[in-house]
Motif scaffolding. Structure first.
Motif, PDB file in Angstrom:
ATOM      1  N   ALA A  65       8.713  -4.330  -8.436  1.00  0.00           N
ATOM      2  CA  ALA A  65       7.295  -4.144  -8.716  1.00  0.00           C
ATOM      3  C   ALA A  65       6.469  -5.233  -8.045  1.00  0.00           C
ATOM      4  O   ALA A  65       5.381  -4.969  -7.516  1.00  0.00           O
ATOM      5  CB  ALA A  65       7.043  -4.138 -10.219  1.00  0.00           C
ATOM      6  N   MET A  66       6.973  -6.452  -8.037  1.00  0.00           N
ATOM      7  CA  MET A  66       6.264  -7.536  -7.372  1.00  0.00           C
ATOM      8  C   MET A  66       6.197  -7.293  -5.866  1.00  0.00           C
ATOM      9  O   MET A  66       5.177  -7.573  -5.229  1.00  0.00           O
ATOM     10  CB  MET A  66       6.930  -8.877  -7.684  1.00  0.00           C
ATOM     11  CG  MET A  66       6.725  -9.304  -9.129  1.00  0.00           C
ATOM     12  SD  MET A  66       7.654 -10.770  -9.589  1.00  0.00           S
ATOM     13  CE  MET A  66       6.838 -12.010  -8.613  1.00  0.00           C
ATOM     14  N   ILE A  67       7.258  -6.745  -5.289  1.00  0.00           N
ATOM     15  CA  ILE A  67       7.253  -6.413  -3.862  1.00  0.00           C
ATOM     16  C   ILE A  67       6.227  -5.320  -3.578  1.00  0.00           C
ATOM     17  O   ILE A  67       5.480  -5.399  -2.602  1.00  0.00           O
ATOM     18  CB  ILE A  67       8.661  -5.991  -3.393  1.00  0.00           C
ATOM     19  CG1 ILE A  67       9.593  -7.206  -3.388  1.00  0.00           C
ATOM     20  CG2 ILE A  67       8.622  -5.345  -2.013  1.00  0.00           C
ATOM     21  CD1 ILE A  67      11.051  -6.873  -3.201  1.00  0.00           C
ATOM     22  N   LEU A  68       6.173  -4.300  -4.445  1.00  0.00           N
ATOM     23  CA  LEU A  68       5.181  -3.240  -4.265  1.00  0.00           C
ATOM     24  C   LEU A  68       3.756  -3.774  -4.364  1.00  0.00           C
ATOM     25  O   LEU A  68       2.893  -3.383  -3.582  1.00  0.00           O
ATOM     26  CB  LEU A  68       5.382  -2.139  -5.306  1.00  0.00           C
ATOM     27  CG  LEU A  68       6.483  -1.143  -5.032  1.00  0.00           C
ATOM     28  CD1 LEU A  68       6.601  -0.157  -6.182  1.00  0.00           C
ATOM     29  CD2 LEU A  68       6.240  -0.410  -3.732  1.00  0.00           C
ATOM     30  N   TRP A  72       1.063  -3.647  -1.400  1.00  0.00           N
ATOM     31  CA  TRP A  72      -0.237  -3.021  -1.660  1.00  0.00           C
ATOM     32  C   TRP A  72      -1.373  -3.970  -1.310  1.00  0.00           C
ATOM     33  O   TRP A  72      -2.343  -3.581  -0.670  1.00  0.00           O
ATOM     34  CB  TRP A  72      -0.297  -2.580  -3.113  1.00  0.00           C
ATOM     35  CG  TRP A  72      -1.582  -1.928  -3.502  1.00  0.00           C
ATOM     36  CD1 TRP A  72      -2.174  -0.838  -2.925  1.00  0.00           C
ATOM     37  CD2 TRP A  72      -2.454  -2.340  -4.547  1.00  0.00           C
ATOM     38  NE1 TRP A  72      -3.343  -0.544  -3.577  1.00  0.00           N
ATOM     39  CE2 TRP A  72      -3.548  -1.444  -4.567  1.00  0.00           C
ATOM     40  CE3 TRP A  72      -2.411  -3.364  -5.493  1.00  0.00           C
ATOM     41  CZ2 TRP A  72      -4.569  -1.566  -5.488  1.00  0.00           C
ATOM     42  CZ3 TRP A  72      -3.443  -3.464  -6.385  1.00  0.00           C
ATOM     43  CH2 TRP A  72      -4.497  -2.574  -6.386  1.00  0.00           C
ATOM     44  N   ARG A  73      -1.247  -5.227  -1.724  1.00  0.00           N
ATOM     45  CA  ARG A  73      -2.277  -6.222  -1.399  1.00  0.00           C
ATOM     46  C   ARG A  73      -2.364  -6.494   0.088  1.00  0.00           C
ATOM     47  O   ARG A  73      -3.441  -6.689   0.641  1.00  0.00           O
ATOM     48  CB  ARG A  73      -1.996  -7.539  -2.118  1.00  0.00           C
ATOM     49  CG  ARG A  73      -2.385  -7.567  -3.547  1.00  0.00           C
ATOM     50  CD  ARG A  73      -2.119  -8.963  -4.082  1.00  0.00           C
ATOM     51  NE  ARG A  73      -2.639  -9.125  -5.418  1.00  0.00           N
ATOM     52  CZ  ARG A  73      -2.441 -10.214  -6.127  1.00  0.00           C
ATOM     53  NH1 ARG A  73      -1.753 -11.230  -5.629  1.00  0.00           N
ATOM     54  NH2 ARG A  73      -2.935 -10.308  -7.344  1.00  0.00           N
ATOM     55  N   SER A  74      -1.207  -6.540   0.756  1.00  0.00           N
ATOM     56  CA  SER A  74      -1.182  -6.910   2.162  1.00  0.00           C
ATOM     57  C   SER A  74      -1.632  -5.805   3.093  1.00  0.00           C
ATOM     58  O   SER A  74      -2.308  -6.068   4.093  1.00  0.00           O
ATOM     59  CB  SER A  74       0.238  -7.332   2.557  1.00  0.00           C
ATOM     60  OG  SER A  74       0.640  -8.456   1.818  1.00  0.00           O
ATOM     61  N   TYR A  75      -1.260  -4.560   2.825  1.00  0.00           N
ATOM     62  CA  TYR A  75      -1.454  -3.507   3.805  1.00  0.00           C
ATOM     63  C   TYR A  75      -2.433  -2.410   3.396  1.00  0.00           C
ATOM     64  O   TYR A  75      -2.886  -1.660   4.247  1.00  0.00           O
ATOM     65  CB  TYR A  75      -0.113  -2.860   4.145  1.00  0.00           C
ATOM     66  CG  TYR A  75       0.842  -3.849   4.751  1.00  0.00           C
ATOM     67  CD1 TYR A  75       0.634  -4.338   6.054  1.00  0.00           C
ATOM     68  CD2 TYR A  75       1.946  -4.317   4.064  1.00  0.00           C
ATOM     69  CE1 TYR A  75       1.492  -5.254   6.616  1.00  0.00           C
ATOM     70  CE2 TYR A  75       2.805  -5.232   4.616  1.00  0.00           C
ATOM     71  CZ  TYR A  75       2.579  -5.694   5.903  1.00  0.00           C
ATOM     72  OH  TYR A  75       3.427  -6.595   6.451  1.00  0.00           O
ATOM     73  N   PHE A  76      -2.749  -2.276   2.112  1.00  0.00           N
ATOM     74  CA  PHE A  76      -3.579  -1.151   1.708  1.00  0.00           C
ATOM     75  C   PHE A  76      -4.936  -1.556   1.173  1.00  0.00           C
ATOM     76  O   PHE A  76      -5.694  -0.717   0.732  1.00  0.00           O
ATOM     77  CB  PHE A  76      -2.855  -0.312   0.644  1.00  0.00           C
ATOM     78  CG  PHE A  76      -1.607   0.306   1.180  1.00  0.00           C
ATOM     79  CD1 PHE A  76      -1.672   1.321   2.121  1.00  0.00           C
ATOM     80  CD2 PHE A  76      -0.368  -0.144   0.774  1.00  0.00           C
ATOM     81  CE1 PHE A  76      -0.518   1.878   2.627  1.00  0.00           C
ATOM     82  CE2 PHE A  76       0.789   0.412   1.280  1.00  0.00           C
ATOM     83  CZ  PHE A  76       0.710   1.426   2.204  1.00  0.00           C
ATOM     84  N   ARG A  77      -5.279  -2.806   1.182  1.00  0.00           N
ATOM     85  CA  ARG A  77      -6.606  -3.230   0.724  1.00  0.00           C
ATOM     86  C   ARG A  77      -7.448  -3.629   1.880  1.00  0.00           C
ATOM     87  O   ARG A  77      -7.172  -4.231   2.781  1.00  0.00           O
ATOM     88  CB  ARG A  77      -6.486  -4.379  -0.257  1.00  0.00           C
ATOM     89  CG  ARG A  77      -6.424  -3.832  -1.643  1.00  0.00           C
ATOM     90  CD  ARG A  77      -6.730  -4.920  -2.598  1.00  0.00           C
ATOM     91  NE  ARG A  77      -7.186  -4.287  -3.836  1.00  0.00           N
ATOM     92  CZ  ARG A  77      -7.450  -4.942  -4.913  1.00  0.00           C
ATOM     93  NH1 ARG A  77      -7.315  -6.231  -4.945  1.00  0.00           N
ATOM     94  NH2 ARG A  77      -7.854  -4.337  -5.973  1.00  0.00           N
TER      95      ARG A  77
END
Length: 77
Positions: A65-68, A72-77
């Motif tokens: 979950a931490m990896i997800l 998410w923070r790195s590539y989808f925001r």
């Protein structure tokens, strides 16, 4: 792993991971993050470290979950 156990472990892991990573999400997103993390982390830990049981599944779920969250923070925001 039964579906109900996956949902419960995923929800707990998602909650813990969102608190560790300081992410504010709603309940369905937290559960989805935890279940995704349970799938990713549980498989990874079982293959890499050859651990079995509920403890390995929970630790793997939190790490996954931490990896997800990081992805998410790195590539989808």
């Amino acid at each position: 792993m039964p579906i109900l156990a996956l949902i419960i472990i995923g929800a707990a892991a998602g909650f813990l991971a969102t608190r560790i990573m300081k992410v504010t999400t709603d309940v369905p997103t937290t559960i989805a993050i935890g279940i995704g993390g349970a799938l990713i982390g549980g498989m990874t830990l079982r293959f890499v470290m050859m651990l079995t049981g509920w403890a390995a599944g929970f630790i793997g779920a939190v790490l996954g979950a931490m990896i997800l969250i990081w992805l998410w923070r790195s590539y989808f925001r």
